[in-house]
Design a protein around this motif. Structure first.
Motif, PDB file in Angstrom:
ATOM      1  N   TYR A   6     -11.718   7.827   4.142  1.00  0.00           N
ATOM      2  CA  TYR A   6     -10.554   7.246   3.668  1.00  0.00           C
ATOM      3  C   TYR A   6      -9.350   7.666   4.143  1.00  0.00           C
ATOM      4  N   THR A   7      -8.156   6.740   3.819  1.00  0.00           N
ATOM      5  CA  THR A   7      -6.832   7.236   4.203  1.00  0.00           C
ATOM      6  C   THR A   7      -5.774   7.021   3.309  1.00  0.00           C
ATOM      7  N   THR A   8      -5.102   7.696   2.793  1.00  0.00           N
ATOM      8  CA  THR A   8      -4.019   7.606   1.954  1.00  0.00           C
ATOM      9  C   THR A   8      -2.930   6.703   2.767  1.00  0.00           C
ATOM     10  N   ILE A   9      -2.313   5.722   2.137  1.00  0.00           N
ATOM     11  CA  ILE A   9      -0.957   5.295   2.672  1.00  0.00           C
ATOM     12  C   ILE A   9      -0.114   5.072   1.292  1.00  0.00           C
ATOM     13  N   THR A  10       1.228   5.083   2.053  1.00  0.00           N
ATOM     14  CA  THR A  10       2.457   4.879   0.850  1.00  0.00           C
ATOM     15  C   THR A  10       3.110   3.584   1.446  1.00  0.00           C
ATOM     16  N   VAL A  11       3.291   2.640   0.253  1.00  0.00           N
ATOM     17  CA  VAL A  11       4.040   1.353   0.457  1.00  0.00           C
ATOM     18  C   VAL A  11       5.158   1.445  -0.341  1.00  0.00           C
ATOM     19  N   SER A  12       6.093   0.400   0.067  1.00  0.00           N
ATOM     20  CA  SER A  12       7.280   0.232  -0.801  1.00  0.00           C
ATOM     21  C   SER A  12       6.509  -0.692  -1.898  1.00  0.00           C
ATOM     22  N   ASP A  13       7.333  -0.683  -2.882  1.00  0.00           N
ATOM     23  CA  ASP A  13       7.223  -1.253  -4.407  1.00  0.00           C
ATOM     24  C   ASP A  13       7.229  -2.775  -4.001  1.00  0.00           C
ATOM     25  N   ARG A  14       7.987  -3.247  -3.124  1.00  0.00           N
ATOM     26  CA  ARG A  14       8.130  -4.687  -2.779  1.00  0.00           C
ATOM     27  C   ARG A  14       6.685  -4.932  -2.235  1.00  0.00           C
ATOM     28  N   LEU A  15       6.313  -4.426  -1.152  1.00  0.00           N
ATOM     29  CA  LEU A  15       4.933  -4.605  -0.534  1.00  0.00           C
ATOM     30  C   LEU A  15       3.888  -4.417  -1.435  1.00  0.00           C
ATOM     31  N   ALA A  16       3.826  -3.354  -2.411  1.00  0.00           N
ATOM     32  CA  ALA A  16       2.849  -3.288  -3.495  1.00  0.00           C
ATOM     33  C   ALA A  16       2.876  -4.583  -4.426  1.00  0.00           C
ATOM     34  N   ALA A  17       4.105  -5.240  -4.530  1.00  0.00           N
ATOM     35  CA  ALA A  17       4.005  -6.559  -5.193  1.00  0.00           C
ATOM     36  C   ALA A  17       3.344  -7.489  -4.760  1.00  0.00           C
ATOM     37  N   LYS A  18       3.460  -7.573  -3.266  1.00  0.00           N
ATOM     38  CA  LYS A  18       3.114  -8.732  -2.517  1.00  0.00           C
ATOM     39  C   LYS A  18       1.562  -8.756  -2.297  1.00  0.00           C
ATOM     40  N   LEU A  19       0.966  -7.259  -2.276  1.00  0.00           N
ATOM     41  CA  LEU A  19      -0.429  -6.976  -2.273  1.00  0.00           C
ATOM     42  C   LEU A  19      -0.877  -7.406  -3.550  1.00  0.00           C
ATOM     43  N   THR A  20      -0.196  -7.357  -4.799  1.00  0.00           N
ATOM     44  CA  THR A  20      -0.655  -7.525  -6.009  1.00  0.00           C
ATOM     45  C   THR A  20      -0.985  -8.900  -6.029  1.00  0.00           C
ATOM     46  N   ARG A  21       0.018  -9.874  -5.452  1.00  0.00           N
ATOM     47  CA  ARG A  21      -0.002 -11.250  -5.302  1.00  0.00           C
ATOM     48  C   ARG A  21      -1.446 -11.546  -4.486  1.00  0.00           C
ATOM     49  N   ILE A  22      -1.634 -11.082  -3.522  1.00  0.00           N
ATOM     50  CA  ILE A  22      -2.556 -11.498  -2.540  1.00  0.00           C
ATOM     51  C   ILE A  22      -4.185 -10.942  -3.238  1.00  0.00           C
ATOM     52  N   MET A  23      -3.944  -9.880  -4.180  1.00  0.00           N
ATOM     53  CA  MET A  23      -5.103  -9.609  -5.144  1.00  0.00           C
ATOM     54  C   MET A  23      -5.559 -10.861  -5.816  1.00  0.00           C
ATOM     55  N   VAL A  24      -4.588 -11.359  -6.555  1.00  0.00           N
ATOM     56  CA  VAL A  24      -4.682 -12.516  -7.434  1.00  0.00           C
ATOM     57  C   VAL A  24      -5.159 -13.521  -6.626  1.00  0.00           C
ATOM     58  N   ARG A  25      -4.430 -14.170  -5.666  1.00  0.00           N
ATOM     59  CA  ARG A  25      -4.763 -15.182  -5.079  1.00  0.00           C
ATOM     60  C   ARG A  25      -6.083 -15.145  -4.430  1.00  0.00           C
ATOM     61  N   ASP A  27      -8.677 -13.270  -5.094  1.00  0.00           N
ATOM     62  CA  ASP A  27      -9.911 -12.419  -6.010  1.00  0.00           C
ATOM     63  C   ASP A  27     -10.200 -11.046  -5.326  1.00  0.00           C
ATOM     64  N   CYS A  28      -9.041 -10.159  -4.945  1.00  0.00           N
ATOM     65  CA  CYS A  28      -9.429  -8.900  -4.601  1.00  0.00           C
ATOM     66  C   CYS A  28      -9.468  -8.177  -5.808  1.00  0.00           C
ATOM     67  N   SER A  29     -10.399  -7.140  -5.597  1.00  0.00           N
ATOM     68  CA  SER A  29     -10.409  -6.188  -6.973  1.00  0.00           C
ATOM     69  C   SER A  29      -9.433  -4.978  -6.922  1.00  0.00           C
ATOM     70  N   SER A  30      -8.923  -4.829  -5.554  1.00  0.00           N
ATOM     71  CA  SER A  30      -7.986  -3.537  -5.247  1.00  0.00           C
ATOM     72  C   SER A  30      -7.196  -3.529  -4.297  1.00  0.00           C
ATOM     73  N   TYR A  31      -6.026  -2.767  -4.228  1.00  0.00           N
ATOM     74  CA  TYR A  31      -5.258  -2.823  -2.982  1.00  0.00           C
ATOM     75  C   TYR A  31      -6.043  -2.862  -1.628  1.00  0.00           C
ATOM     76  N   ALA A  32      -7.002  -2.005  -1.767  1.00  0.00           N
ATOM     77  CA  ALA A  32      -7.856  -1.732  -0.491  1.00  0.00           C
ATOM     78  C   ALA A  32      -8.380  -2.847  -0.105  1.00  0.00           C
ATOM     79  N   GLU A  33      -8.929  -3.841  -1.103  1.00  0.00           N
ATOM     80  CA  GLU A  33      -9.306  -5.031  -0.554  1.00  0.00           C
ATOM     81  C   GLU A  33      -8.452  -6.023  -0.078  1.00  0.00           C
ATOM     82  N   ALA A  34      -7.254  -6.115  -0.694  1.00  0.00           N
ATOM     83  CA  ALA A  34      -5.964  -6.775  -0.478  1.00  0.00           C
ATOM     84  C   ALA A  34      -5.740  -6.553   0.839  1.00  0.00           C
TER      85      ALA A  34
END
Length: 71
Positions: A6-25, A27-34
């Motif tokens: 695995y690799t750790t990445i750092t993303v901006s709060d803005r990108l994290a919010a967009k990834l969260t929306r992708i997760m919801v839309r 049906d991803c269970s994690s940022y990794a899946e998004a």
């Protein structure tokens, strides 16, 4: 330190919010899946791409997405 394979990445709060929306839309269970979903849907035609290049490409693509379509 992330687990082996695995690799750790750092993303901006803005990108994290967009990834969260992708997760919801999608049906991803994690940022990794998004991130995997977003990466799989990008049009990467190269045979090899580094993780850093992939993350940068993903960040650029997500920044281009109209936020209203993710809601």
């Amino acid at each position: 330190m992330p687990p082996e394979g695995y690799t750790t990445i750092t993303v901006s709060d803005r990108l994290a919010a967009k990834l969260t929306r992708i997760m919801v839309r999608h049906d991803c269970s994690s940022y990794a899946e998004a991130i995997k979903y977003a990466a799989d849907t990008t049009l990467i035609q190269e045979d090899e791409i580094t993780i850093r290049e992939l993350v940068q490409l993903l960040a650029e693509r997500v920044d281009e997405v109209d936020e209203s379509v993710l809601q």
